[in-house]
Design a protein around this motif. Structure first.
Motif: not given
Lengths: 157, 90
Positions: A18, A20, A45, B70, B72-77
């Motif tokens: 991910e 960040r 993505n 944070t 929660e994983i943001d799927n869009s990233r």
């Protein structure tokens, strides 16, 4: 913790992470994630990035990548997985090509008409960034019809 | 304090925190969080930079907590990243 990953080719794998902003957080096997779902999401993505394959110089047929968004430049090596880039490589270089990804933010690609010259140029360019903290691979790879093998080691990293 | 001593202190301080495990891999610190089930890497020079203003690792630990805060994983990233297989296997 084991990082969630799948084999790619040769000595390389795909890990899922991910963004960040300041760093990438790699997902681990412990996360209980549906791997197929992650593969699909991450593929979408990376394909949303719009890379531009360009020569590093008008007189030199060695290619690198530009991205429309500066913050995506640290993805450069992984853009090898981008479907639009694959099409550009096929159109501009062909189905046989050399490439190296010495750092996370550097991908170099060339044709195979002058292998020794291209290998030499890739090594020379890579040596300029030898102190980078984002080292990836010191190998030069040869791709022929989607099959990939290592042809040279730069011995720089 | 020399670089090696500073690095040893960072690794020692992190190892005392049960939620983190840390390893030195090439020129990077691999930091895993059991709480957040993710792993990330910090270049050694960057870790030393975070540490240089003090003789303890408090600032560095605060930075880590911010980084992991944070969950929660943001799927869009989420991106697929090409890595050397040996570098991501224990």
């Amino acid at each position: 913790m084991n990082i969630l990953s799948v084999p790619l080719f040769c000595d390389l794998s795909i890990a899922y992470a991910e963004d960040r902003e300041t760093t990438y957080h790699y997902l681990t096997m412990d996360y209980g994630i549906d791997v197929e779902k992650i593969e699909k999401i991450s593929s979408n993505n990376i394909n949303s990035v719009l890379p531009i394959l360009r020569t590093i110089d008008d007189d030199i047929p060695l290619f690198t990548i530009d991205t429309l968004a500066a913050e995506q430049s640290d993805l450069e090596a992984s853009l090898l997985l981008n479907s639009a880039l694959k099409k550009q490589i096929k159109a501009k270089i062909g189905s046989q090509y050399l490439f190296c990804l010495p750092f996370d933010n550097l991908l170099l690609i060339s044709g195979v008409d002058k292998v020794e010259l291209y290998v030499s140029m890739m090594s020379a360019i890579t040596s300029q960034f030898i102190n980078s903290a984002y080292k990836l691979s010191d190998n030069i790879y040869f791709s022929i019809n989607s099959s990939v093998k290592i042809i040279e080691r730069m011995n720089l990293i | 304090m020399d670089k090696k001593s500073a690095l040893d202190r960072i690794i020692s301080a992190l190892s005392k925190q049960k939620q983190y495990t840390v390893q030195l891999k090439n020129d990077q610190l691999e930091i895993a969080s059991a709480n957040y089930r993710t792993v990330f890497y910090i270049p050694v020079n960057q870790a030393l930079e975070s540490f240089k203003n003090g003789n303890n690792a408090d600032d560095f630990l605060l930075m880590l907590e911010d980084n992991f805060s944070t969950s929660e994983i943001d799927n869009s990233r989420i991106y697929p990243l090409i890595k050397k297989t040996a570098s991501i296997k224990n």
